[in-house]
Design a protein around this motif. Structure first.
Motif, PDB file in Angstrom:
ATOM      1  N   ALA A 184      -9.796  -2.620  -4.310  1.00 15.42           N
ATOM      2  CA  ALA A 184     -10.880  -1.620  -4.337  1.00 15.42           C
ATOM      3  C   ALA A 184     -12.174  -2.327  -3.996  1.00 15.42           C
ATOM      4  N   LEU A 185     -12.895  -1.797  -3.011  1.00 14.90           N
ATOM      5  CA  LEU A 185     -14.136  -2.421  -2.557  1.00 14.90           C
ATOM      6  C   LEU A 185     -14.937  -1.456  -1.689  1.00 14.90           C
ATOM      7  N   THR A 186     -16.148  -1.855  -1.278  1.00 14.42           N
ATOM      8  CA  THR A 186     -16.921  -0.979  -0.391  1.00 14.42           C
ATOM      9  C   THR A 186     -16.343  -1.116   1.028  1.00 14.42           C
ATOM     10  N   PRO A 187     -16.492  -0.048   1.848  1.00 12.72           N
ATOM     11  CA  PRO A 187     -15.993  -0.160   3.223  1.00 12.72           C
ATOM     12  C   PRO A 187     -16.664  -1.301   3.993  1.00 12.72           C
ATOM     13  N   SER A 188     -17.951  -1.564   3.701  1.00 13.20           N
ATOM     14  CA  SER A 188     -18.639  -2.670   4.394  1.00 13.20           C
ATOM     15  C   SER A 188     -17.973  -3.998   4.068  1.00 13.20           C
ATOM     16  N   TYR A 189     -17.638  -4.186   2.798  1.00 10.64           N
ATOM     17  CA  TYR A 189     -17.026  -5.454   2.398  1.00 10.64           C
ATOM     18  C   TYR A 189     -15.603  -5.556   2.958  1.00 10.64           C
ATOM     19  N   ALA A 190     -14.909  -4.407   3.001  1.00 11.85           N
ATOM     20  CA  ALA A 190     -13.562  -4.396   3.579  1.00 11.85           C
ATOM     21  C   ALA A 190     -13.616  -4.839   5.035  1.00 11.85           C
ATOM     22  N   ALA A 191     -14.643  -4.364   5.770  1.00 10.72           N
ATOM     23  CA  ALA A 191     -14.800  -4.737   7.185  1.00 10.72           C
ATOM     24  C   ALA A 191     -15.189  -6.211   7.303  1.00 10.72           C
ATOM     25  N   HIS A 192     -16.069  -6.645   6.433  1.00  8.90           N
ATOM     26  CA  HIS A 192     -16.523  -8.034   6.424  1.00  8.90           C
ATOM     27  C   HIS A 192     -15.340  -8.985   6.197  1.00  8.90           C
ATOM     28  N   LEU A 193     -14.443  -8.604   5.307  1.00  8.69           N
ATOM     29  CA  LEU A 193     -13.290  -9.454   5.006  1.00  8.69           C
ATOM     30  C   LEU A 193     -12.335  -9.581   6.187  1.00  8.69           C
ATOM     31  N   VAL A 194     -12.233  -8.504   6.977  1.00  6.61           N
ATOM     32  CA  VAL A 194     -11.382  -8.576   8.167  1.00  6.61           C
ATOM     33  C   VAL A 194     -11.901  -9.693   9.074  1.00  6.61           C
ATOM     34  N   GLU A 195     -13.235  -9.746   9.253  1.00  4.12           N
ATOM     35  CA  GLU A 195     -13.838 -10.793  10.100  1.00  4.12           C
ATOM     36  C   GLU A 195     -13.678 -12.177   9.482  1.00  4.12           C
ATOM     37  N   ARG A 196     -14.005 -12.267   8.199  1.00  3.74           N
ATOM     38  CA  ARG A 196     -13.982 -13.564   7.524  1.00  3.74           C
ATOM     39  C   ARG A 196     -12.581 -14.180   7.497  1.00  3.74           C
ATOM     40  N   THR A 197     -11.576 -13.344   7.196  1.00  5.45           N
ATOM     41  CA  THR A 197     -10.226 -13.890   7.096  1.00  5.45           C
ATOM     42  C   THR A 197      -9.696 -14.305   8.466  1.00  5.45           C
ATOM     43  N   SER A 198     -10.092 -13.560   9.524  1.00 12.14           N
ATOM     44  CA  SER A 198      -9.605 -13.957  10.849  1.00 12.14           C
ATOM     45  C   SER A 198     -10.262 -15.274  11.259  1.00 12.14           C
ATOM     46  N   GLU A 199     -11.526 -15.501  10.829  1.00  7.20           N
ATOM     47  CA  GLU A 199     -12.209 -16.773  11.125  1.00  7.20           C
ATOM     48  C   GLU A 199     -11.465 -17.963  10.504  1.00  7.20           C
ATOM     49  N   ARG A 200     -11.002 -17.763   9.278  1.00  6.19           N
ATOM     50  CA  ARG A 200     -10.364 -18.904   8.622  1.00  6.19           C
ATOM     51  C   ARG A 200      -8.835 -18.867   8.692  1.00  6.19           C
ATOM     52  N   GLY A 201      -8.317 -17.968   9.549  1.00  8.66           N
ATOM     53  CA  GLY A 201      -6.897 -17.984   9.838  1.00  8.66           C
ATOM     54  C   GLY A 201      -6.002 -17.437   8.739  1.00  8.66           C
ATOM     55  N   PHE A 202      -6.595 -16.641   7.818  1.00  8.43           N
ATOM     56  CA  PHE A 202      -5.771 -16.039   6.773  1.00  8.43           C
ATOM     57  C   PHE A 202      -5.193 -14.731   7.301  1.00  8.43           C
ATOM     58  N   ASP A 203      -3.899 -14.535   7.124  1.00 10.88           N
ATOM     59  CA  ASP A 203      -3.227 -13.359   7.663  1.00 10.88           C
ATOM     60  C   ASP A 203      -3.345 -12.183   6.703  1.00 10.88           C
ATOM     61  N   LEU A 204      -4.466 -11.450   6.854  1.00 11.34           N
ATOM     62  CA  LEU A 204      -4.707 -10.319   5.962  1.00 11.34           C
ATOM     63  C   LEU A 204      -3.665  -9.222   6.194  1.00 11.34           C
ATOM     64  N   ARG A 205      -3.316  -9.028   7.469  1.00 12.76           N
ATOM     65  CA  ARG A 205      -2.332  -7.988   7.811  1.00 12.76           C
ATOM     66  C   ARG A 205      -0.982  -8.235   7.154  1.00 12.76           C
ATOM     67  N   GLY A 206      -0.658  -9.505   7.022  1.00 10.53           N
ATOM     68  CA  GLY A 206       0.647  -9.849   6.454  1.00 10.53           C
ATOM     69  C   GLY A 206       0.609 -10.005   4.936  1.00 10.53           C
ATOM     70  N   SER A 207      -0.539  -9.714   4.312  1.00  6.33           N
ATOM     71  CA  SER A 207      -0.670  -9.915   2.864  1.00  6.33           C
ATOM     72  C   SER A 207       0.052  -8.814   2.090  1.00  6.33           C
ATOM     73  N   SER A 208       0.068  -8.974   0.765  1.00  2.05           N
ATOM     74  CA  SER A 208       0.754  -8.002  -0.101  1.00  2.05           C
ATOM     75  C   SER A 208       0.021  -6.669  -0.194  1.00  2.05           C
ATOM     76  N   VAL A 209      -1.249  -6.619   0.247  1.00  2.00           N
ATOM     77  CA  VAL A 209      -2.062  -5.416   0.047  1.00  2.00           C
ATOM     78  C   VAL A 209      -1.589  -4.263   0.952  1.00  2.00           C
ATOM     79  N   GLU A 210      -1.172  -3.162   0.314  1.00  2.00           N
ATOM     80  CA  GLU A 210      -0.679  -1.989   1.045  1.00  2.00           C
ATOM     81  C   GLU A 210      -1.702  -0.864   1.040  1.00  2.00           C
ATOM     82  N   ARG A 211      -2.611  -0.922   0.043  1.00  2.00           N
ATOM     83  CA  ARG A 211      -3.607   0.145  -0.062  1.00  2.00           C
ATOM     84  C   ARG A 211      -4.987  -0.450  -0.265  1.00  2.00           C
ATOM     85  N   VAL A 212      -5.934   0.035   0.535  1.00  2.00           N
ATOM     86  CA  VAL A 212      -7.326  -0.390   0.402  1.00  2.00           C
ATOM     87  C   VAL A 212      -8.112   0.845  -0.043  1.00  2.00           C
TER      88      VAL A 212
END
Ligand code: ZN
Length: 434
Positions: A184-212
């Motif tokens: 659970a988070l703000t949409p801005s932070y959710a978008a920010h995390l997509v950028e941040r995780t791709s920068e550091r090579g973390f696979d957000l898409r492949g994570s356990s999170v099914e619902r945002v």
């Protein structure tokens, strides 16, 4: 999943009949205990609860503005004259960060707090999260009402993992190691995390999170913006919405993603008005206007016809999930609205149009009005940030300009800027530069 199927799927007419009884009791309570409303309603020609009528007559009563409440605050009564409960009955006092410096206080009795959590739990349960799952949250609730929303996760039976705002490393580590099904988070932070995780090579898409689950600002319900978030997270995105003075996460979206259901049904009555004239609008399918809310059984500081400044679009067609009643999607804040040669323009709607140009754009925009005030002369300057690695492209700027003209009927000037030029937010985004 419905947390409270009997309530969530109650025929809407039946709900309104119950609400009418609650409303009349609330009016009687206001006349008995609220100095603010006794005076306001008497001045408006309604000297008693009987004179104020039934729920179907509510539109004849005056609207309540936030500033009116603030104006009654004194050092002796810092909450305001709409306070109805005795100090011994108050169990919680939240505050909102007032733009003027002094916070507005929001008092709750034990029953109020219970109702807040119940409504919020119904709204969040609509997203499909269920007992036994884990949810990682990023709200630094502090003095703010969001703290009560966190209690609703306990109510649903989730395992709650709070990590706070602004600690992206801690959040990513929690997702990696604790494998929550939801966040659970703000949409801005959710978008920010997509950028941040791709920068550091973390696979957000492949994570356990099914619902945002997003809340706190408009955006989560905008189709293009939502599609970007779902792509980045590899997860289902649904939104929730509340308003501090009335209640937290009053509305929550179900898995159909077709507008937010009123989780706080029975506690709050919703109306729609034209923000320009204050006139009542029909709460009908396809309608849009400013949301006005009335408490139905609040004890500490009930509000009547409170202007939320949230501009919403309404859906009333039956929802396949089985929940009844009108649904809303927030288009933007009335306060952010600009009028460009007679046409209402919401910055969040501009972002929605621009986001459809992904992956050529990053999704970050900034509207820069050329003059103070709501009314603007065209063209409206819009700064659009390019995607990472993308370069200046006159044809793209022209295509966006043309799309803004055809969809929003606004003449804009589109300035493309390189990736990373616009400020990111770990909480709420600013879409207009004043
Ligand atoms: Zn539904």
């Amino acid at each position: 999943m419905m947390l409270d199927p009997e309530v969530d799927s109650r025929p809407w007419e039946e709900q309104l009949a119950l609400d009418d009884a609650s409303y009349r009791a609330q009016l009687a309570y206001l006349f008995e205990r609220s100095a603010f409303y006794r005076e306001k309603l008497t001045v408006a020609g309604f000297p008693s609860a009987e004179a104020a009528g039934r729920l179907t007559d509510i539109a004849q009563l005056p609207l309540t503005e936030k500033q009116e409440l603030r104006a009654t605050c004194t050092p002796a009564n810092p909450i305001g004259t709409h306070l109805c409960a005795a100090p011994s009955e108050i169990v919680r006092i939240y505050s909102t960060s007032g733009t003027t410096g002094t916070p507005s206080y929001i008092p709750l009795t034990a029953t109020d707090l219970e109702d807040w959590v119940t409504g919020s739990a119904r709204s969040y349960a609509a997203s499909g999260i269920a007992a036994g799952q884990r949810i990682v949250t990023t709200y630094n609730a502090g003095p703010f009402v969001a703290g009560a929303a966190l209690a609703s996760f306990d109510r649903i039976g989730l395992c709650h993992i709070p990590v706070g705002t602004g600690n992206t490393e801690r959040l990513i580590t929690a997702i990696e190691l604790l494998k929550p099904e939801a966040t659970a988070l703000t949409p801005s932070y959710a978008a920010h995390l997509v950028e941040r995780t791709s920068e550091r090579g973390f696979d957000l898409r492949g994570s356990s999170v099914e619902r945002v689950l997003v809340a706190g600002e408009p955006g989560g319900g905008e189709p293009s913006f939502r599609a970007q978030l779902e792509e980045g997270w590899g997860a289902h995105v649904t939104e929730a919405m509340g308003i501090g003075d009335i209640g937290i996460s009053l509305w929550g979206e179900c898995e159909e993603q077709d507008g937010m259901h009123l989780g706080a049904r029975g506690f709050v009555h919703a109306e729609l008005i034209d923000p320009e004239t204050g006139n009542e609008l029909e709460l009908e399918d396809g309608g849009s206007g400013e949301l006005v809310l009335t408490h139905l059984r609040s004890q500490a500081a009930p509000l009547l016809r409170f202007r939320t400044r949230d501009h919403v679009a309404v859906r009333t067609s039956p929802c396949p999930c089985g929940r009844t009643g009108p649904r809303v999607r927030c288009i933007g804040r009335t306060d952010d609205m600009l009028i460009v040669r007679g046409v209402n323009v919401f910055p969040s709607a501009v972002r929605e149009v621009v986001s459809a140009f992904a992956p050529q754009v990053s999704g970050h925009i900034l509207v820069k009005p050329r003059s103070a005030g709501v009314k603007q002369e065209p063209p409206l300057p819009v700064v659009v940030e390019l995607a990472r690695g993308a370069t200046e492209d006159a044809a793209l700027a022209e295509a966006i300009r043309e799309k803004l003209r055809s969809v929003l009927v606004v003449q804009a000037r589109v300035d493309l800027v390189p990736w990373g030029s616009l400020r990111r937010s770990e909480y709420k985004s600013t879409l207009v530069e004043r």
